[in-house]
Enzyme design. Structure first.
Site, PDB file in Angstrom:
ATOM      1  N   HIS A  73      -4.663  -1.434  -6.930  1.00 52.64           N
ATOM      2  CA  HIS A  73      -4.147  -0.091  -7.169  1.00 52.64           C
ATOM      3  C   HIS A  73      -5.318   0.825  -7.502  1.00 52.64           C
ATOM      4  O   HIS A  73      -6.236   0.437  -8.231  1.00 52.64           O
ATOM      5  CB  HIS A  73      -3.187  -0.067  -8.370  1.00 52.64           C
ATOM      6  N   ASP A 119       0.823  -1.215   0.000  1.00 51.38           N
ATOM      7  CA  ASP A 119       0.000   0.000   0.000  1.00 51.38           C
ATOM      8  C   ASP A 119       0.856   1.265   0.000  1.00 51.38           C
ATOM      9  O   ASP A 119       0.422   2.314   0.477  1.00 51.38           O
ATOM     10  CB  ASP A 119      -0.957   0.029   1.203  1.00 51.38           C
TER      11      ASP A 119
END
Length: 432
Positions: free
Chosen positions: A41, A13
């Site tokens: 994403h 992340d």
């Protein structure tokens, strides 16, 4: 330099998709080489928000996308993503996407196993429940079905029956119902009609592109601290996540000679269980979470937040052979009076600069911090180093010093061009 490998340097992340999107502009093809659809994403391209899980980000920039052999592919999830992206205005065809014919197939029984195994653990790992781990287990255990096997119904039936004998035995031992062969086989044969046209010997395609001098961008999933060997085991993913995985996960051995770009946040986050020495369970941690929008792209799970751990970052740089770092979300730190960076640990009163491998020792770790001044000015949208407050520049310099790698890119906001470019990963290092 015609190859760049982008991988996470923390627990995932970090904003890899954003960095891949930035570098894809100069690339000819973008390659996914590890993981599965457990990592997502979120990208903003042309003012439009796109969410991807299996598809390479470069497709959004009109580049050839390649899903390599190191990826485990859930055909239902893949086709759903292709259809969703098509409905949003981007057609994905065999001319724009190639999938390695020797990639591993992720089955519904893998998802059932994932749920059963996670429920049976004394301490949950915090998996996404999407079957990634069991699929990689099958690959190592030589039970896996490869995508190429979808082309032959007889072979597919035989391989599926073999896999289900094992899967159902484990499910029974865990008190879960068995998975039936016929419905699963029928679904796979239906999905095969659409997936087979995408299949290619990806290693050959990439080798030819490399020999022709094409620029190849490798898009990593998860991150170095989730690597099955070098991460915070057992709270890790089930595959290799470092830059070295790009070679084996794509079939292009020369990927190992590319520029390895590690992506890290200006602070630290983690999803799910596992060690997190610098975690903040206070107002600062909550502030980082809200200001940084720290919620999972695919799962929506809130992320745990804490100070940057430079000791673990240094480990990622060394183990991963990272050439430089891309620092993201610097603007999230705006307004804090002071910042802390973990430079090492005390274990039983002994100072050390590496994180212990043993589970018992980890439970006795106390982070050692260095305190730096914060800044009140906004860094959001800054596009040059001179536009940053001196305290922010000092913070970036200190991260590079402690990590042992230069910072080549700094992300300062949500817009695609909110980036400070200190060096171009596509260009050879000076003197090299």
């Amino acid at each position: 330099m015609n190859k760049v490998i982008v991988t996470g340097a923390q627990w995932g992340d970090e904003g890899k998709g954003r960095i891949v999107d930035l570098l894809a502009e100069a690339a000819d093809c973008v390659v996914r080489f590890n993981g599965g659809h457990n990592a997502g994403h979120t990208l903003v391209v042309g003012g439009k928000t796109w969410k991807l899980a299996l598809l390479p980000c470069g497709l959004l920039r009109g580049k050839l996308g390649v899903i390599g052999n190191g990826v485990v592919v859930d055909p239902q999830a893949l086709l759903a993503e292709i259809d969703r992206i098509a409905a949003e205005g981007l057609a994905i065809t065999p001319d724009t996407l190639a999938i390695a014919d020797n990639a591993t197939l992720l089955l519904p029984s893998h998802i059932a196993l994932d749920a059963a195994q996670e429920a049976a653990r004394a301490q949950a790992i915090g998996t996404t429940g999407r079957g990634i781990g069991p699929a990689f287990e099958d690959r190592a255990g030589r039970r896996a079905i490869r995508l190429a096997d979808l082309a032959d119904p007889a072979v597919l039936r035989e391989r599926l029956a073999e896999a289900l004998r094992y899967h159902n035995a484990v499910l029974a031992a865990l008190g879960r119902p068995a998975c039936e062969l016929e419905p699963m086989l029928a679904a796979l044969l239906e999905q095969a009609r659409r997936i087979l046209p995408y299949l290619r010997p990806a290693w050959k395609l990439l080798s030819e592109a490399d020999e022709a001098g094409r620029r190849i961008l490798f898009e990593g999933a998860q991150a170095m601290l989730l690597d099955v060997e070098h991460g915070t085991y057992p709270f890790v993913t089930s595959s290799g996540t470092g830059p070295a995985q790009a070679a084996s996960g794509s079939g292009l051995g020369s990927a190992a000679r590319g520029h390895a770009l590690g992506v890290c946040k200006a602070y630290a986050t983690r999803v799910g269980g596992g060690p997190f020495p610098t975690e903040l369970d206070d107002a600062v941690g909550a502030r980082l979470r809200e200001k940084g929008g720290e919620y999972g792209t695919n799962t929506g799970r809130p992320r745990r937040c804490g100070w940057l751990d430079a000791a673990l970052l240094r480990q990622s740089v060394r183990v991963g052979g990272m050439s430089s770092l891309a620092l993201t979300k610097l603007d999230v730190l705006d307004g804090l009076d002071e910042l802390r960076i973990c430079t090492g640990y005390r274990v039983d009163g002994v100072l050390r600069d590496d994180y212990p491998a043993g589970l018992a020792e980890r439970g006795r770790v106390a982070p050692v911090y260095e305190t730096l001044p914060g800044w009140q000015e906004s860094t959001r949208g800054a596009r040059s180093l001179d536009a940053l407050p001196e305290a922010a520049r000092a913070y970036v310099r200190r991260i590079a010093e402690l990590a042992g790698a230069p910072v080549s890119l700094i992300s300062t906001g949500a817009e695609r061009d909110d980036v400070i470019r200190l060096a171009d990963p596509w260009m050879p290092a000076s003197g090299g």
